[in-house]
Design a protein around this motif. Sequence first.
Motif, mmCIF file in Angstrom:
data_model
loop_
_atom_site.group_PDB
_atom_site.id
_atom_site.type_symbol
_atom_site.label_atom_id
_atom_site.label_comp_id
_atom_site.label_asym_id
_atom_site.label_seq_id
_atom_site.Cartn_x
_atom_site.Cartn_y
_atom_site.Cartn_z
ATOM 1 N N THR A 117 9.363 17.058 -0.935
ATOM 2 C CA THR A 117 8.172 16.002 -0.954
ATOM 3 C C THR A 117 8.882 14.865 -1.716
ATOM 4 N N LEU A 118 8.466 13.593 -1.218
ATOM 5 C CA LEU A 118 8.746 12.392 -1.967
ATOM 6 C C LEU A 118 7.397 11.798 -2.619
ATOM 7 N N LEU A 119 7.519 11.535 -3.678
ATOM 8 C CA LEU A 119 6.476 11.038 -4.577
ATOM 9 C C LEU A 119 7.048 9.841 -5.049
ATOM 10 N N GLU A 120 5.974 8.584 -4.856
ATOM 11 C CA GLU A 120 6.071 7.025 -5.186
ATOM 12 C C GLU A 120 4.834 6.937 -6.064
ATOM 13 N N LEU A 121 4.926 5.905 -6.844
ATOM 14 C CA LEU A 121 3.840 5.358 -7.714
ATOM 15 C C LEU A 121 4.087 3.960 -7.877
ATOM 16 N N SER A 122 2.915 2.998 -7.867
ATOM 17 C CA SER A 122 2.954 1.727 -8.535
ATOM 18 C C SER A 122 1.985 1.298 -9.211
ATOM 19 N N PRO A 123 2.119 0.776 -10.273
ATOM 20 C CA PRO A 123 0.743 0.501 -11.399
ATOM 21 C C PRO A 123 0.148 -0.599 -10.810
ATOM 22 N N THR A 124 -1.145 -0.504 -11.596
ATOM 23 C CA THR A 124 -1.940 -1.884 -11.762
ATOM 24 C C THR A 124 -2.022 -1.725 -13.364
ATOM 25 N N CYS A 127 -4.954 1.134 -13.280
ATOM 26 C CA CYS A 127 -5.031 2.183 -12.115
ATOM 27 C C CYS A 127 -3.550 2.364 -11.765
ATOM 28 N N ALA A 128 -3.476 2.873 -10.532
ATOM 29 C CA ALA A 128 -2.156 3.215 -9.940
ATOM 30 C C ALA A 128 -2.374 3.467 -8.169
ATOM 31 N N SER A 129 -1.330 3.213 -7.741
ATOM 32 C CA SER A 129 -1.434 3.639 -6.007
ATOM 33 C C SER A 129 -0.085 4.493 -6.012
ATOM 34 N N MET A 130 -0.298 5.877 -5.645
ATOM 35 C CA MET A 130 0.780 6.627 -5.318
ATOM 36 C C MET A 130 0.662 7.171 -3.879
ATOM 37 N N ARG A 131 1.882 7.284 -3.435
ATOM 38 C CA ARG A 131 2.126 7.739 -2.183
ATOM 39 C C ARG A 131 3.022 9.120 -2.170
ATOM 40 N N MET A 132 2.673 9.944 -1.315
ATOM 41 C CA MET A 132 3.378 11.412 -1.106
ATOM 42 C C MET A 132 3.759 11.523 0.265
ATOM 43 N N THR A 133 5.130 11.807 0.492
ATOM 44 C CA THR A 133 5.394 11.949 1.799
ATOM 45 C C THR A 133 5.985 13.287 1.914
ATOM 46 N N PHE A 134 5.298 14.241 2.474
ATOM 47 C CA PHE A 134 5.317 15.842 2.871
ATOM 48 C C PHE A 134 6.424 16.134 3.919
ATOM 49 N N ARG A 231 -5.229 6.912 -4.641
ATOM 50 C CA ARG A 231 -5.509 5.638 -5.325
ATOM 51 C C ARG A 231 -6.184 6.070 -6.605
ATOM 52 N N ILE A 232 -5.719 5.875 -7.782
ATOM 53 C CA ILE A 232 -6.193 6.290 -9.097
ATOM 54 C C ILE A 232 -6.712 5.186 -9.812
ATOM 55 N N GLY A 233 -7.959 5.510 -10.321
ATOM 56 C CA GLY A 233 -8.593 4.555 -11.361
ATOM 57 C C GLY A 233 -8.811 5.255 -12.693
ATOM 58 N N THR A 234 -8.760 4.595 -13.703
ATOM 59 C CA THR A 234 -9.010 5.192 -15.116
ATOM 60 C C THR A 234 -10.031 4.181 -15.915
ATOM 61 N N SER A 235 -10.583 4.759 -16.778
ATOM 62 C CA SER A 235 -11.469 4.082 -17.713
ATOM 63 C C SER A 235 -11.613 5.002 -19.089
ATOM 64 N N GLU A 240 -18.106 5.566 -13.770
ATOM 65 C CA GLU A 240 -18.390 4.397 -12.905
ATOM 66 C C GLU A 240 -17.524 3.237 -13.133
ATOM 67 N N GLN A 241 -17.090 3.072 -14.520
ATOM 68 C CA GLN A 241 -16.151 2.207 -14.694
ATOM 69 C C GLN A 241 -14.803 2.452 -14.228
ATOM 70 N N ALA A 242 -14.406 3.433 -14.012
ATOM 71 C CA ALA A 242 -13.207 3.700 -13.548
ATOM 72 C C ALA A 242 -12.985 3.574 -12.120
ATOM 73 N N ILE A 243 -14.274 3.594 -11.258
ATOM 74 C CA ILE A 243 -14.517 3.403 -9.823
ATOM 75 C C ILE A 243 -14.500 1.846 -9.736
ATOM 76 N N THR A 244 -15.042 1.117 -10.858
ATOM 77 C CA THR A 244 -15.073 -0.300 -10.513
ATOM 78 C C THR A 244 -13.466 -0.958 -10.875
ATOM 79 N N ASN A 245 -12.951 -0.142 -11.830
ATOM 80 C CA ASN A 245 -11.728 -0.733 -11.882
ATOM 81 C C ASN A 245 -10.628 -0.464 -10.911
ATOM 82 N N LEU A 246 -10.917 0.610 -10.235
ATOM 83 C CA LEU A 246 -10.320 1.026 -9.044
ATOM 84 C C LEU A 246 -10.523 -0.079 -7.779
#
Length: 735
Positions: A117-124, A127-134, A231-235, A240-246
């Motif tokens: 599996t290939l794991l990729e990540l790019s941050p905000t 938050c972060a965007s993550m892509r996995m290729t199985f 798509r990962i959001g944190t707070s 609710e704020q984590a969802i808003t951040n995302l």
Amino acid sequence: MNVLQYVNPLQGTASTFRFSNGNTLPLVARPFGMAAWSPQTDEAGKGWFFHPSHRHFEGIRLTHQPSPWIEDYGHLTILPQTGPLIVSAAKRSSSFRSEDMSIKPDYFRVKLRRYNTLLELSPTERCASMRMTFEAIQEARVLVAPFAGESSITIDPGRRRLTGYTRANSGGVPENFAMYYVIDFDCDLDVQASGTWDQDGKASIHLHEVGNRTSAFIGLNIPESGEVNLRIGTSFISLEQAITNLTQEIGSKSFDLVRAEATQAWEETLNRIQVEDQDEDKISTFYTCLYRVCLFPRMWHEFTAQGEKVHYSPYNGQIVKGPMYCDNGFWDTYRTSYPLFSLLFPSRLGEILESYVNAYKEGGWMPKWSSPGERSAMPGTLIDAVFADAFVKGIEGYDVQSAYEGLLKHASQAAEDAHFGRKGVRAYQAFGYLPADQFHESVSNTLDYVYGDFCIAQLARSLGKDEEYTLLMDRARNYAKLLDPSVGFMRGKRADGSWDEPFDPIEWGGAYCEGGAWQCSWAVQHDIVGLAESMGGKDVFLARMHELLSTAPLFKVGSYGLEIHEMSEMASINFGQFAISNQPSFHIPYLFAAVGSPAGTQYWVRKTAKELFSSAPDGLPGDEDNGSLCAWYIFACMGMYPLCPGVPEYVIGSPMFERMTLHLEKGKQIVIEAACNAPNNCYVRSVQVNNESHQPLFFTHDQLIDGAFIQFDMSDIPQVKHVEDKNLPYSMSVR
């Protein structure tokens, strides 16, 4: 200019508990971002959870760790997995080839051999965007594993969403602390293959669970392409704020768009300084160091759906309006990081200072070491210098009156809780020093209080607090109380006025913090000439500096009882008793110039920067400490250094690049050229500023911030000439 290509986040990561080559992490994050990500290769290593020599990957870790000595909080790991469900960190780990892992500030990639599996990540920022290729789409899942502490997990197959929180921390938080997170998947979830596991690793098919270290496995119905996006959001405020951040930071953006924006954010930040040189290794070291400077302090505020700036307070546990920054030890960063911010990021610096005023208002005391709240590590209250330096340089955007109130409070009042304020403040007021028979690290704390008082006095003078200014400036001379002329060092003094016995300048600990008399006797940045005169004059002082740099790097463990890593790092190089591995030695090479002998400064700064710094995993001479050591290198390359934060000056050193351009916020530029620069041409023959001869051994902040064209003429021959007092860097005894 594409400078991100020069950055190596692995710099300083080849470190252990016993020996630091930086004690850094290979962080993937936005500049000053709240959420950072790092590969985890050894959970059992605690603060040392990654090492570049490891070849097993346990997960990509959401981390807020500022130092392995402080450890992490609000942390969890994420790992794609295929085949049987295995949950313990060591047993679930997958091997990888070194060439299959790529780590850049804006992007992470690893190919997991065990799971194909290939794991990729790019941050905000949050938050972060993550892509996995199985490659195999059967029995595929994602593991989400928080750390010790109460954890909540909810898997919502209908929304293709996982939500939760973790209270994992290492201290410095209120009881209601939590890091909330949301993970959205772009494929259907396999309900029958999803569930939780507990702290003992026992799995169950439950879609909701709360418990100590409750973790989740999420079965995936993977499309034929094998690609799944998360798509990962944190707070730190709420789910609710984590969802808003995302929603605000990623929304419907593709992985590639998030990565492009992360790349742009870093290019814009790093291009605040552009360098020109033939040596690409030096360029790589420079931009890697600048990347590290721009990771801390970490933004802790968030934005509501209406765009209002708010934060969870790590000082009182409430949701409060306004900015907040965390994860900084001011004993480290006041020396270099904040003075560099005053040139490169003055608006952000104003916001950072306002957040520290907020910390004072919310917790009652100015912070000393925040992660995220007060950790009370290291001597002194050196946020004094952070505010003073910004104030005298005209940095705006914060409540100066409240800042002064908070600084004066810890300089004059004792805190009931020893975590806050200055320890022994009553004794310091009574004796003018901390008695060594009553207080640990009495010399280091006293000298930091003395310098801190000088810094607070700079605000008092401008705010019209004349009585307080006079009192603080009188106390700024108290360093002389600990100078023993018979040995030529600062020394522990008892309450009865006698010296602490026995005395050995190579013995560490006791009255000194992370050093001995050789390392800790020079913390009088505000009056180096006065210190020299007290030791017998400038010639005697210079002889002592030469002795410091030529004395064998021997040490005795003293009160530590074991060899701490700073001792090992000093002993591993041939720089005498100059321990660049730790902050009390940062300014030592510049002390030559402070008393009118700039050639010594030029030689030792160039030698240190050239021989002890690189962008490699073992490329730093000691703990990097939130940008402080890397900012030292940036200033070395610039050919100047903030010897005394709180005074708007930079002592002249030895520039390392053929040409450097600093792009300032208001459109002005500082251009630094070094004619005849070469590896052996470390000495400055002459300096011109805006095409006029420049005689002082320092630049003023006003000269620089208004834009400046600085021309150095370099030579391999040291220049020896008399320097008038008016051309020396600031010393309280002279001007």
